[in-house]
Design a protein around this motif. Structure first.
Motif, PDB file in Angstrom:
ATOM      1  N   GLU A  11      23.518   6.897 -32.413  1.00  0.00           N
ATOM      2  CA  GLU A  11      22.465   8.111 -31.858  1.00  0.00           C
ATOM      3  C   GLU A  11      23.193   8.556 -30.349  1.00  0.00           C
ATOM      4  OE1 GLU A  11      18.299   7.048 -31.473  1.00  0.00           O
ATOM      5  OE2 GLU A  11      18.651   6.862 -29.350  1.00  0.00           O
ATOM      6  N   HIS A 102      22.769   8.937 -38.604  1.00  0.00           N
ATOM      7  CA  HIS A 102      21.667   8.725 -38.007  1.00  0.00           C
ATOM      8  C   HIS A 102      20.886   9.929 -37.967  1.00  0.00           C
ATOM      9  CE1 HIS A 102      19.339   8.791 -34.287  1.00  0.00           C
ATOM     10  NE2 HIS A 102      19.515   7.406 -34.182  1.00  0.00           N
ATOM     11  N   ASP A 136      17.711   8.247 -39.336  1.00  0.00           N
ATOM     12  CA  ASP A 136      16.939   7.503 -38.424  1.00  0.00           C
ATOM     13  C   ASP A 136      15.818   8.223 -38.222  1.00  0.00           C
ATOM     14  OD1 ASP A 136      17.500   5.047 -35.830  1.00  0.00           O
ATOM     15  OD2 ASP A 136      15.861   6.665 -35.478  1.00  0.00           O
ATOM     16  N   HIS A 138      14.479   8.838 -35.575  1.00  0.00           N
ATOM     17  CA  HIS A 138      14.531   9.604 -34.337  1.00  0.00           C
ATOM     18  C   HIS A 138      15.726  10.858 -34.471  1.00  0.00           C
ATOM     19  CE1 HIS A 138      13.198   6.000 -32.531  1.00  0.00           C
ATOM     20  NE2 HIS A 138      12.392   6.838 -31.972  1.00  0.00           N
ATOM     21  N   HIS A 160      12.357  -0.086 -35.618  1.00  0.00           N
ATOM     22  CA  HIS A 160      13.116   0.289 -36.909  1.00  0.00           C
ATOM     23  C   HIS A 160      13.093  -1.196 -37.687  1.00  0.00           C
ATOM     24  CE1 HIS A 160      13.406   4.210 -35.599  1.00  0.00           C
ATOM     25  NE2 HIS A 160      14.450   3.847 -34.874  1.00  0.00           N
TER      26      HIS A 160
HETATM   27 ZN   LIG Z   1      15.735   5.393 -33.684  1.00  0.00          ZN
END
Ligand SMILES: [Zn+2]
Length: 494
Positions: A11, A102, A136, A138, A160
């Motif tokens: 990330e 991600h 992910d 996010h 997570h």
């Molecule tokens: Zn995350």
């Protein structure tokens, strides 16, 4: 059939002063990638678990994971990309590709690394080969990702806990696709919305309601996979925003209705994501007064899991003033101090300045006199159920310093602080501390649930602050909520 699998997971935080380098990914290739993930609770672990029960051949590409930080340096990203392309080309026409990405990663010249990697994979394997990727929760899902992948599968939990299960779900969807049982069709809705991560947990609150609805749709078999993405807010990219993706069995109309309904629910609950932070001195004083510990104090604005440098003294400084004689465990990044402590040796006392060096705009170094308790190679293995469980990780070299009853774990590089094992692996038992400091918006809640008697999120400055309006966004599309708080969306009558 031959299925290529790989993972490149990181990330990014575009506001971080620290760039990501190639070495931060700790890449392994081919059989080593399988070896690292075979019994790990990662997406790759989930791929291997499902594919291992079939007669398909696994062609491992590479596996790399890096802690959240600033964008990957341009040349380093070129190397990541070209190695990825080479390894996939070497597989020679795989029948399918499974990737763990991600979705919220940037490089210096690439605002959408996952889209870039998926597009590269697509151009190598051609238009007909199935590419399924995990993301992910996010992730900042882009049109390029949706165009390039056959299906995208997001985590369902925050903190997570379901990396492995997400990997399994992606692999199972791929198998159904290969057998012709399912013809995946994606629907995608992008919202002009960013929300802080602190209230995005999936155990209760607004995001839990959205996830419950996504799970209901899947359980009723109205879609193969429905993912709601609450994009992490530290990206400053042109295609920024929360989104919903549904994968149906070739039913675009049904998919469109699903993503629109969930997106609308997300939009209507946007104000519920606002975060209440506690002034740092008040959190310390209340921790000192409390009947029992440990009390977890988190500094989300310096979250190493959100790309902050991890060297803020926003909590350390007032704690040294107010709670010097209280047992506390803290983590901070400071390679100079690590070097100094190693040179002095275990048992020696060092006088030095710690922290506040990478991001002087948000915090300043603090003078300490400390005894060197322990020196380590900084490698430790995730133990808490869920995130990366079973995977060894590195924070460069590390030392533990005693300042009165405080234990200050100092590392050369950032590492995620959500797992109590970070401290335990360095001889510090969080359960015996009055105060345990972490740098995380939310991820620590699961692993610390059984330990923490109370939790405070404190208000300190930093590049992962949940006070989104204070972040120096320049490239996000406008209008976007909450930067443009009066923004309205016209929803079609449904
Ligand atoms: Zn995350």
């Amino acid at each position: 059939m031959r299925i290529a699998i790989g993972s490149i997971v990181q990330e990014s935080n575009d506001f971080s002063p620290v760039r990501t380098r190639y070495g931060d990914f700790d890449f392994v290739f081919g059989a080593d990638a399988v070896e690292r993930h075979r019994s790990a609770f990662t997406e790759m672990g989930g791929f291997l678990n499902v594919l291992g029960k079939t007669s398909h051949k696994i062609a491992p590409l590479s596996a790399g994971w890096a802690v959240t930080a600033g964008p990957v340096e341009r040349r380093d990203f070129s190397r990541v990309l070209s190695e990825f392309q080479k390894s996939l080309t070497r597989v020679r026409r795989p029948d399918a590709v499974l990737l763990a990405l991600h979705g919220g990663q940037t490089a210096e010249t690439v605002p959408d690394v996952a889209g870039h990697l998926l597009a590269a994979a697509r151009s190598i394997v051609g238009p007909k080969t199935a590419i399924v990727a995990t993301l992910d929760l996010h992730a900042n899902v882009t049109r390029l990702m949706v165009q390039s992948a056959t299906a995208l599968v997001g985590y369902k939990t925050y903190p997570h806990m379901d990396l492995f299960q997400t990997g399994q779900r992606a692999a199972e969807l791929l198998l159904r696709t290969l057998s012709g049982t399912v013809r995946p069709r994606m629907a995608f809705y992008k919202l002009p919305l960013i929300v802080p991560a602190e209230n995005m947990q999936t155990t209760s609150g607004p995001f839990a309601r959205l996830m419950d609805e996504a799970i209901r749709i899947e359980d009723q078999r109205e879609a193969e996979v429905v993912s709601v993405f609450g994009v992490q807010p530290w990206l400053d990219v042109p295609e920024m925003g929360c989104s919903v993706v549904s994968v149906t069995d070739n039913d675009p109309e049904q998919g469109r209705r699903q993503v629109e309904k969930l997106a609308r629910g997300f939009w209507e609950s946007r104000r519920e994501f606002a975060v209440k932070l506690t002034p740092v001195r008040r959190a310390i004083l209340e921790s000192l007064r409390a009947d029992e510990g440990p009390i977890v104090i988190s500094e989300p604005a310096d979250s190493t899991g959100s790309g902050s440098p991890g060297d803020s003294t926003g909590l350390l400084k007032p704690l040294l003033q107010l709670g010097r004689y209280v047992s506390a465990a803290l983590f901070i990044v400071d390679p100079d101090v690590v070097k100094k402590a190693i040179a002095a040796g275990v048992g020696a006392t060092i006088h030095t300045s710690v922290g506040g060096k990478f991001d002087p705009e948000h915090s300043r170094p603090v003078r300490i006199a400390a005894r060197v308790r322990l020196i380590s190679d900084g490698r430790w293995t995730w133990q808490a159920p869920g995130y990366n469980q079973g995977v060894e990780t590195s924070m460069g070299r590390a030392v533990v310093l005693d300042i009165g009853q405080m234990r200050l774990l100092v590392a050369e590089r950032p590492t995620m602080t959500v797992d109590p094992e970070l401290y335990r692996s360095h001889g510090i038992e969080p359960a015996r501390m009055r105060i345990v400091a972490v740098k995380s918006p939310n991820g620590f809640r699961g692993p610390y649930q059984s330990l923490a008697k109370q939790v405070f999120l404190v208000d300190t400055p930093g590049v992962s602050t949940p006070q989104l309006k204070t972040l120096p966004y320049r490239r996000v599309p406008r209008p976007i909520y909450p930067l443009d708080p009066r923004l309205r969306i016209q929803w079609p009558n449904s």
